[in-house]
Design an enzyme around this catalytic site. Structure first.
Site, PDB file in Angstrom:
ATOM      1  N   ASP A 195       0.821  -1.205   0.000  1.00  0.00           N
ATOM      2  CA  ASP A 195       0.000   0.000   0.000  1.00  0.00           C
ATOM      3  C   ASP A 195       0.857   1.257   0.000  1.00  0.00           C
ATOM      4  OD1 ASP A 195       0.998  -0.350   2.557  1.00  0.00           O
ATOM      5  OD2 ASP A 195      -0.930  -0.606   3.518  1.00  0.00           O
TER       6      ASP A 195
ATOM      7  N   ASN B 206      -7.194  -2.270  14.551  1.00  0.00           N
ATOM      8  CA  ASN B 206      -8.592  -2.588  14.241  1.00  0.00           C
ATOM      9  C   ASN B 206      -8.715  -3.800  13.314  1.00  0.00           C
ATOM     10  OD1 ASN B 206      -7.721  -1.602  11.806  1.00  0.00           O
ATOM     11  ND2 ASN B 206      -9.107   0.138  11.719  1.00  0.00           N
TER      12      ASN B 206
ATOM     13  N   HIS C  71      -7.022  -4.299  10.490  1.00  0.00           N
ATOM     14  CA  HIS C  71      -6.819  -4.093   9.057  1.00  0.00           C
ATOM     15  C   HIS C  71      -5.548  -4.775   8.573  1.00  0.00           C
ATOM     16  CE1 HIS C  71      -4.605  -0.011   9.781  1.00  0.00           C
ATOM     17  NE2 HIS C  71      -3.710  -0.854   9.317  1.00  0.00           N
TER      18      HIS C  71
ATOM     19  N   GLU D 102      -9.548  -1.548   5.543  1.00  0.00           N
ATOM     20  CA  GLU D 102     -10.150  -1.210   6.829  1.00  0.00           C
ATOM     21  C   GLU D 102     -11.386  -2.079   7.079  1.00  0.00           C
ATOM     22  OE1 GLU D 102      -8.645   0.624   8.809  1.00  0.00           O
ATOM     23  OE2 GLU D 102      -7.854   2.465   7.925  1.00  0.00           O
TER      24      GLU D 102
HETATM   25  C1  GLP Z   1      -0.372   0.529   8.646  1.00  0.00           C
HETATM   26  C2  GLP Z   1      -0.132  -0.285   7.360  1.00  0.00           C
HETATM   27  C3  GLP Z   1      -0.279  -1.762   7.583  1.00  0.00           C
HETATM   28  C4  GLP Z   1       0.398  -2.142   8.893  1.00  0.00           C
HETATM   29  C5  GLP Z   1      -0.353  -1.521  10.049  1.00  0.00           C
HETATM   30  C6  GLP Z   1       0.281  -1.777  11.397  1.00  0.00           C
HETATM   31  O1  GLP Z   1      -1.424   1.422   8.595  1.00  0.00           O
HETATM   32  N1  GLP Z   1      -0.896   0.116   6.239  1.00  0.00           N
HETATM   33  O2  GLP Z   1       0.262  -2.472   6.475  1.00  0.00           O
HETATM   34  O3  GLP Z   1       0.413  -3.527   9.043  1.00  0.00           O
HETATM   35  O4  GLP Z   1      -0.571  -0.154   9.859  1.00  0.00           O
HETATM   36  O5  GLP Z   1       1.406  -0.968  11.607  1.00  0.00           O
HETATM   37  P1  GLP Z   1       2.478  -1.176  12.735  1.00  0.00           P
HETATM   38  O6  GLP Z   1       3.290  -2.343  12.338  1.00  0.00           O
HETATM   39  O7  GLP Z   1       3.278   0.098  12.761  1.00  0.00           O
HETATM   40  O8  GLP Z   1       1.722  -1.398  13.998  1.00  0.00           O
END
Ligand code: GLP
Length: 248
Positions: free
Chosen positions: A67, A136, A138, A143
């Site tokens: 993404d 959440n 995702h 989402e």
């Molecule tokens: C982001 C990304 C995800 C990621 C998630 C968790 O928004 N788009 O791909 O897995 O949040 O992030 P983190 O590893 O910093 O907790």
């Protein structure tokens, strides 16, 4: 789903790196799906170290990132592209032409999303997809409420995600409100998936993803339907799981 619980984050990262590295030795033309966020930083660090010891060659590998914010320029300090350069791409020999990214500046979003899907297909599909998980539930930027059948598409980020990601920006107003993301159906077509999580903030999402109902309200729960998912968590992320000994 295979679950592996480790004592700490470093062990999760090391084991995840071992899996990626073993696969890439067996199959140098590996197509890797990559994630951003804090969680895979340790995995990338391990991969860089192994590369620097001369024990790994990524010259034939191909990567697709999950993404990117929208809109954002690739050189913006908080773009996912820049994140990947800093944590992995600048330090290993992945050929720049085999690094694939969604463009945060594309004028025509729909054709950008179709271009990306076509590029994944042309590369023969993703062999290993690395995933983190949002608080959440995702995955990528899919989402809660995202239909499982969607391919790469544009999304409006939820307040929860904007809040969580604002820690990387100077001000919360600076967090882009949209993103382009591989869809659930794009992710589910990967041959193998590694889902990584660390810390108690993720414990609830991990519990729901692994032991809750499969529902679009908790995007990661769809992984229960995939034939080859390894979930690697540290013990703090495993605290809500039922019937799981807190040992690797
Ligand atoms: C982001 C990304 C995800 C990621 C998630 C968790 O928004 N788009 O791909 O897995 O949040 O992030 P983190 O590893 O910093 O907790």
């Amino acid at each position: 789903m295979k679950l592996q619980v480790f004592d700490n984050y470093d062990q999760v990262s090391r084991r995840a790196a071992e899996i990626v590295i073993e696969e890439s030795r067996k199959h140098p033309q590996l197509v890797l799906g990559l994630a951003t966020g804090s969680t895979p930083i340790g995995l990338y660090r391990e991969m860089v170290q192994v590369y620097q010891r001369g024990q790994l060659d990524f010259s034939e590998a191909t990567t697709f990132n999950l993404d990117e914010y929208y809109p954002i320029t690739p050189d913006h300090p908080q773009s996912f592209r820049r994140f990947m350069q800093e944590h992995l791409f600048d330090h290993v020999n992945i050929a720049p032409e085999r690094i694939h990214f969604l463009s945060g500046t594309a004028a025509d979003v729909e054709s950008e999303c179709s271009r990306y899907e076509a590029a994944i297909e042309a590369a023969g599909g993703i062999d290993i997809q690395v995933l983190g998980i949002g608080e959440n539930g995702h995955i990528g930027f899919n989402e809660p409420g995202t239909p499982f059948h969607l391919k790469t598409h544009k999304v409006a980020l939820t307040e929860n995600t904007i809040q969580a990601n604002s820690r990387f920006f100077e001000r919360i107003e600076d967090v882009p409100r949209h993103a382009l993301t591989m869809g659930i159906s794009s992710i589910m077509r990967s041959r193998k998936i590694l889902l990584l999580a660390s810390g108690e903030k993720k414990a609830e999402a991990i519990k729901a993803a692994l032991q809750g109902p499969v529902t679009e309200e908790l995007p990661a729960s769809v992984l229960q339907l995939h034939p080859d998912v390894t979930v690697m968590v540290d013990k703090t992320a495993a605290t809500q799981l039922e019937g799981v000994p807190y040992k690797a």
